[in-house]
Design an enzyme around this catalytic site. Structure first.
Site, PDB file in Angstrom:
ATOM      1  N   GLU A 167       7.070  32.137 -15.920  1.00  0.00           N
ATOM      2  CA  GLU A 167       5.660  31.783 -16.146  1.00  0.00           C
ATOM      3  C   GLU A 167       4.755  32.534 -15.187  1.00  0.00           C
ATOM      4  OE1 GLU A 167       1.816  29.774 -15.707  1.00  0.00           O
ATOM      5  OE2 GLU A 167       3.340  30.013 -14.161  1.00  0.00           O
ATOM      6  N   ASP A 192      10.579  28.769 -12.678  1.00  0.00           N
ATOM      7  CA  ASP A 192      10.350  29.777 -11.636  1.00  0.00           C
ATOM      8  C   ASP A 192       9.201  29.398 -10.713  1.00  0.00           C
ATOM      9  OD1 ASP A 192       8.681  30.257 -13.977  1.00  0.00           O
ATOM     10  OD2 ASP A 192       7.996  32.074 -12.968  1.00  0.00           O
TER      11      ASP A 192
END
Ligand code: ZN
Length: 482
Positions: A184, A120
């Protein structure tokens, strides 16, 4: 009287002599000559691979139940880029979008290693970008785009390195895991934490784990004529505290003497002023210990004698730069505030957020008590659910740490390594139940300008540095899995 004075002067003289001798006796350990021959990585090819990966808009999902196939498309893409890895890797999807790939080694007695990355990226509003943020455009020796540094570059380099080796007929003795989370940037609770739980349930243990983190810095600011590669061995805790004041609401034309906003503002003001005391956490002391032998005389004198001169050093570091300040203390930072929704309304409730990054050695509970004491009884202090204590501290005498150190010295031709306390947050904190050797290192040299673009506009990855990063992974696998 004269005798006392002479005795004091004598003691001071003896102490200074002791400190000088200690400084002179502290010698750098010579770095052995590197036997590493670079593989001549095809930098255009790796740049194209990164460019392709950047083009998937894998922005962190704020709602964990969101439906999207962009993460699957990124996975399909990397599986196509690296046929030698993916014809043999076993794939497991975790919590829909996170993924584990396992490349089995031949020696089952060796504990596997884990290479981490997150798929991400943070959002990238188009204003200010010189190319569209998800174009992955290659321009002037850089791959541009959101995620080009943080951290698709590391994901690509870790795969590219193994692909090159496998193509050359390398057969890893040790099993290699690639664990790629998907949230994350939102603390990794849906991704990395779930991957870790899954692996714990299967009884997996890792020899070591490697994630993003420490960078390569110019040693000049510490009086070192070399580059320093920092390996993060722990990370600070992260906590949000919500300050709340409640007062009867109403019309602002007839206010009560103290308003919710006024009391809140006062509480925020005093909270910001009341920072925690400075101290050297063990990883920070270990960093100075590793670097001191390489410093020029004055710096060396100060850092070799860091225990005796601790108050002076801490004072200087806390004032020198926000970054060095955050190395020596828990930081307490107001970040958000909310009162009424209209200018002429007395809000019944006003609230503010205080973001704290907790130094190794302190806890959420301790900071909670500290803030409650500062703001007094009129203000409620609530801990946000997402808060986490500082991580455990990884071993710096383990084979894994030594392999990293050796690999860095070989690939970067004698750069000095040092352990350090990573001041931001990564997925790797979730992996401590799987290994006590969890390290954070990003193997790309970068300018300050390029580093400042992470999470900002015009993020870009230097292609030459990317190719060296691939060499780093090649050597790391050779040193770890042969
Ligand atoms: Zn990152």
């Amino acid at each position: 009287m004269v005798i006392i004075l002479y005795s004091i002067l004598g003691l001071i003289g003896a102490l200074i002599t002791f400190m000088v001798i200690r400084t002179v006796l502290t010698k750098p350990i010579p770095v052995p000559k590197s036997e590493f021959v670079p593989n001549g990585v095809d930098k255009d090819l790796v740049a194209q691979h990164l460019s392709g990966a950047v083009q998937f808009e894998t922005v962190t999902l704020t709602n964990p139940l969101s439906e999207t196939d962009v993460f699957f498309k990124l996975q399909e893409y990397i599986e196509k880029c690296y046929p030698c890895i993916f014809e043999r890797a076993k794939k497991t999807l975790i919590n829909r979008y996170s993924v584990i790939y396992v490349v089995e080694g031949t020696d089952k007695d060796l504990l596997p290693i884990a290479m981490l990355a997150h798929q991400d990226v943070v959002p990238a509003p188009i204003e200010g970008w010189i190319v569209p943020p998800f174009s992955g455009e290659i321009k002037d020796g850089y791959v541009y785009g959101r995620g080009s540094q943080d951290m698709k570059s590391q994901m690509i380099a870790s795969l590219e390195g193994l692909e090159i080796l496998l193509k050359d007929g390398f057969i890893p003795k040790r099993t290699i895991y690639f664990c790629f989370g998907h949230d994350e940037e939102l603390r990794g609770t849906e991704g990395a934490k779930q991957i870790s739980k899954y692996l714990q349930d299967k009884g997996i243990r890792f020899e070591y784990v490697l994630d993003e983190g420490g960078t390569i810095l110019d040693g000049k600011m510490l009086g070192i004529d070399n580059k320093i590669a920092l390996i993060g061995i722990c990370e600070k805790g992260y906590a949000d505290f919500i300050l709340e004041v409640e007062k009867p609401g109403g019309h602002a034309s007839s206010p009560t003497r103290r308003t919710a906003v006024g009391l809140l503002a006062e509480a925020v003001y005093f909270t910001e002023l009341s920072q925690r005391p400075t101290f050297f956490a063990k990883p920070t002391k270990d960093m100075f210990k590793a670097l001191a032998p390489y410093m020029k005389p004055i710096f060396k004198f100060l850092f070799v004698n860091r225990d005796i001169l601790s108050p002076l050093l801490r004072l200087v570091l806390s004032k020198a730069h926000p970054m060095t300040n955050s190395l020596v203390r828990t930081t307490i930072t107001p970040t958000m505030a909310k009162g009424a929704d209209a200018p002429n309304v007395l809000p019944p409730r006003a609230s503010a957020n205080i973001n704290c990054r907790i130094n190794t050695g302190e806890t959420i509970e301790l900071i909670h008590k500290h803030i409650k004491k500062v703001v007094g009884k009129n203000v409620k202090v609530r801990i946000d659910d997402g808060s986490v204590n500082p991580s455990e501290v990884s071993d710096i005498t383990s084979p894994g740490y030594n392999i990293l150190k050796k690999t860095i010295a070989e690939v970067y031709n004698g750069y000095i390594t040092a352990p350090f306390l990573f001041i931001a947050a990564t997925d790797s904190k979730h992996y401590y139940p799987l290994s006590k050797n969890v390290y954070r290192f990003t193997p790309f040299e970068k300018t300050e300008d390029d580093a400042s673009r992470i999470h900002g506009i015009n993020e870009r990855q230097d292609i030459n540095a990317l190719a060296v990063g691939v060499e780093f992974y090649i050597r790391l696998y050779q040193n770890s899995c042969n």
